[in-house]
Design a protein around this motif. Structure first.
Motif, PDB file in Angstrom:
ATOM      1  N   LEU A  34     -19.096 -32.195  48.998  1.00 50.66           N
ATOM      2  CA  LEU A  34     -17.948 -31.385  48.567  1.00 50.66           C
ATOM      3  C   LEU A  34     -18.329 -29.923  48.382  1.00 50.66           C
ATOM      4  N   LEU A  35     -19.523 -29.681  47.883  1.00 53.57           N
ATOM      5  CA  LEU A  35     -20.005 -28.311  47.726  1.00 53.57           C
ATOM      6  C   LEU A  35     -20.132 -27.631  49.082  1.00 53.57           C
ATOM      7  N   ARG A  36     -20.694 -28.340  50.045  1.00 59.73           N
ATOM      8  CA  ARG A  36     -20.823 -27.775  51.405  1.00 59.73           C
ATOM      9  C   ARG A  36     -19.462 -27.451  51.998  1.00 59.73           C
ATOM     10  N   GLU A  37     -18.516 -28.370  51.850  1.00 60.60           N
ATOM     11  CA  GLU A  37     -17.172 -28.131  52.373  1.00 60.60           C
ATOM     12  C   GLU A  37     -16.501 -26.965  51.652  1.00 60.60           C
ATOM     13  N   GLY A  38     -16.695 -26.922  50.342  1.00 58.91           N
ATOM     14  CA  GLY A  38     -16.110 -25.828  49.568  1.00 58.91           C
ATOM     15  C   GLY A  38     -16.664 -24.483  49.985  1.00 58.91           C
ATOM     16  N   LEU A  39     -17.960 -24.427  50.239  1.00 58.87           N
ATOM     17  CA  LEU A  39     -18.566 -23.166  50.683  1.00 58.87           C
ATOM     18  C   LEU A  39     -18.083 -22.764  52.063  1.00 58.87           C
ATOM     19  N   SER A  40     -17.841 -23.752  52.923  1.00 59.22           N
ATOM     20  CA  SER A  40     -17.350 -23.419  54.267  1.00 59.22           C
ATOM     21  C   SER A  40     -15.912 -22.926  54.244  1.00 59.22           C
ATOM     22  N   LEU A  41     -15.194 -23.217  53.162  1.00 58.78           N
ATOM     23  CA  LEU A  41     -13.806 -22.754  53.042  1.00 58.78           C
ATOM     24  C   LEU A  41     -13.697 -21.341  52.467  1.00 58.78           C
ATOM     25  N   LEU A  42     -14.789 -20.804  51.935  1.00 62.38           N
ATOM     26  CA  LEU A  42     -14.730 -19.484  51.298  1.00 62.38           C
ATOM     27  C   LEU A  42     -14.258 -18.362  52.228  1.00 62.38           C
ATOM     28  N   PRO A  43     -14.716 -18.288  53.482  1.00 63.17           N
ATOM     29  CA  PRO A  43     -14.181 -17.239  54.366  1.00 63.17           C
ATOM     30  C   PRO A  43     -12.666 -17.364  54.589  1.00 63.17           C
ATOM     31  N   TRP A  44     -12.172 -18.598  54.687  1.00 63.16           N
ATOM     32  CA  TRP A  44     -10.737 -18.819  54.847  1.00 63.16           C
ATOM     33  C   TRP A  44      -9.985 -18.337  53.608  1.00 63.16           C
ATOM     34  N   VAL A  45     -10.523 -18.628  52.422  1.00 64.35           N
ATOM     35  CA  VAL A  45      -9.897 -18.178  51.182  1.00 64.35           C
ATOM     36  C   VAL A  45      -9.864 -16.659  51.133  1.00 64.35           C
ATOM     37  N   ASP A  46     -10.953 -16.025  51.553  1.00 64.65           N
ATOM     38  CA  ASP A  46     -10.985 -14.557  51.591  1.00 64.65           C
ATOM     39  C   ASP A  46      -9.917 -13.999  52.517  1.00 64.65           C
ATOM     40  N   ARG A  47      -9.752 -14.622  53.688  1.00 63.66           N
ATOM     41  CA  ARG A  47      -8.723 -14.143  54.635  1.00 63.66           C
ATOM     42  C   ARG A  47      -7.327 -14.296  54.048  1.00 63.66           C
ATOM     43  N   LYS A  48      -7.072 -15.411  53.375  1.00 66.16           N
ATOM     44  CA  LYS A  48      -5.741 -15.674  52.822  1.00 66.16           C
ATOM     45  C   LYS A  48      -5.434 -14.795  51.609  1.00 66.16           C
ATOM     46  N   THR A  49      -6.442 -14.521  50.793  1.00 63.61           N
ATOM     47  CA  THR A  49      -6.202 -13.755  49.571  1.00 63.61           C
ATOM     48  C   THR A  49      -6.433 -12.262  49.748  1.00 63.61           C
ATOM     49  N   GLY A  50      -7.153 -11.885  50.788  1.00 64.50           N
ATOM     50  CA  GLY A  50      -7.479 -10.482  50.984  1.00 64.50           C
ATOM     51  C   GLY A  50      -8.585  -9.997  50.063  1.00 64.50           C
ATOM     52  N   GLN A  51      -9.199 -10.907  49.355  1.00 60.81           N
ATOM     53  CA  GLN A  51     -10.291 -10.565  48.448  1.00 60.81           C
ATOM     54  C   GLN A  51     -11.627 -10.809  49.153  1.00 60.81           C
ATOM     55  N   HIS A  52     -12.705 -10.495  48.451  1.00 60.82           N
ATOM     56  CA  HIS A  52     -14.032 -10.682  49.031  1.00 60.82           C
ATOM     57  C   HIS A  52     -14.937 -11.501  48.122  1.00 60.82           C
ATOM     58  N   ALA A  53     -14.352 -12.284  47.234  1.00 65.77           N
ATOM     59  CA  ALA A  53     -15.157 -13.086  46.304  1.00 65.77           C
ATOM     60  C   ALA A  53     -15.947 -14.147  47.055  1.00 65.77           C
ATOM     61  N   GLY A  54     -15.341 -14.771  48.034  1.00 64.64           N
ATOM     62  CA  GLY A  54     -16.027 -15.806  48.804  1.00 64.64           C
ATOM     63  C   GLY A  54     -17.214 -15.254  49.565  1.00 64.64           C
ATOM     64  N   SER A  55     -17.034 -14.106  50.187  1.00 68.97           N
ATOM     65  CA  SER A  55     -18.162 -13.524  50.927  1.00 68.97           C
ATOM     66  C   SER A  55     -19.260 -13.061  49.973  1.00 68.97           C
ATOM     67  N   ALA A  56     -18.888 -12.649  48.776  1.00 64.72           N
ATOM     68  CA  ALA A  56     -19.899 -12.257  47.790  1.00 64.72           C
ATOM     69  C   ALA A  56     -20.728 -13.463  47.370  1.00 64.72           C
ATOM     70  N   VAL A  57     -20.073 -14.604  47.178  1.00 65.88           N
ATOM     71  CA  VAL A  57     -20.788 -15.831  46.821  1.00 65.88           C
ATOM     72  C   VAL A  57     -21.729 -16.228  47.950  1.00 65.88           C
ATOM     73  N   LEU A  58     -21.223 -16.188  49.181  1.00 67.25           N
ATOM     74  CA  LEU A  58     -22.058 -16.556  50.322  1.00 67.25           C
ATOM     75  C   LEU A  58     -23.228 -15.593  50.493  1.00 67.25           C
ATOM     76  N   GLN A  59     -22.999 -14.337  50.201  1.00 67.93           N
ATOM     77  CA  GLN A  59     -24.069 -13.344  50.318  1.00 67.93           C
ATOM     78  C   GLN A  59     -25.171 -13.615  49.280  1.00 67.93           C
TER      79      GLN A  59
END
Length: 100
Positions: A34-59
């Motif tokens: 579930l963690l792996r799947e959740g991390l793979s969804l972060l770029p999609w969440v960033d695109r939908k929200t216009g934020q960069h929190a997901g990319s910051a976590v991945l970075q």
């Protein structure tokens, strides 16, 4: 404190320990998946929200390409999933014991 209504037997306690171990391992694997799947969804969440929190976590998790830091982070996340699985199994065990 042992339950006086149902004294533990060697076979029963061994079976229960085995069941708890299997549940903990399975739950750990599920949490990691579930963690792996959740991390793979972060770029999609960033695109939908216009934020960069997901990319910051991945970075942060990428650790600037440092392999040893990446391994430490991955091991830490696995340990965290394992500890969470232990807590969930113990919680489930207490719920089952109360219902008896």
């Amino acid at each position: 404190m042992p339950d006086k209504r149902h004294p533990p037997t060697a076979k029963g306690s061994l079976g229960r320990t085995l069941l708890k171990t299997l549940c903990t391992v399975a739950l750990t694997a599920l949490l990691i998946a579930l963690l792996r799947e959740g991390l793979s969804l972060l770029p999609w969440v960033d695109r939908k929200t216009g934020q960069h929190a997901g990319s910051a976590v991945l970075q942060v998790l990428a650790a600037d390409g440092n392999a040893s830091q990446q391994q430490m982070i991955a091991a830490g996340l696995m340990v965290l999933c394992f500890l969470l699985a232990i807590v969930l199994v113990r919680w489930g065990e207490r719920l089952l014991d109360r219902s008896r």
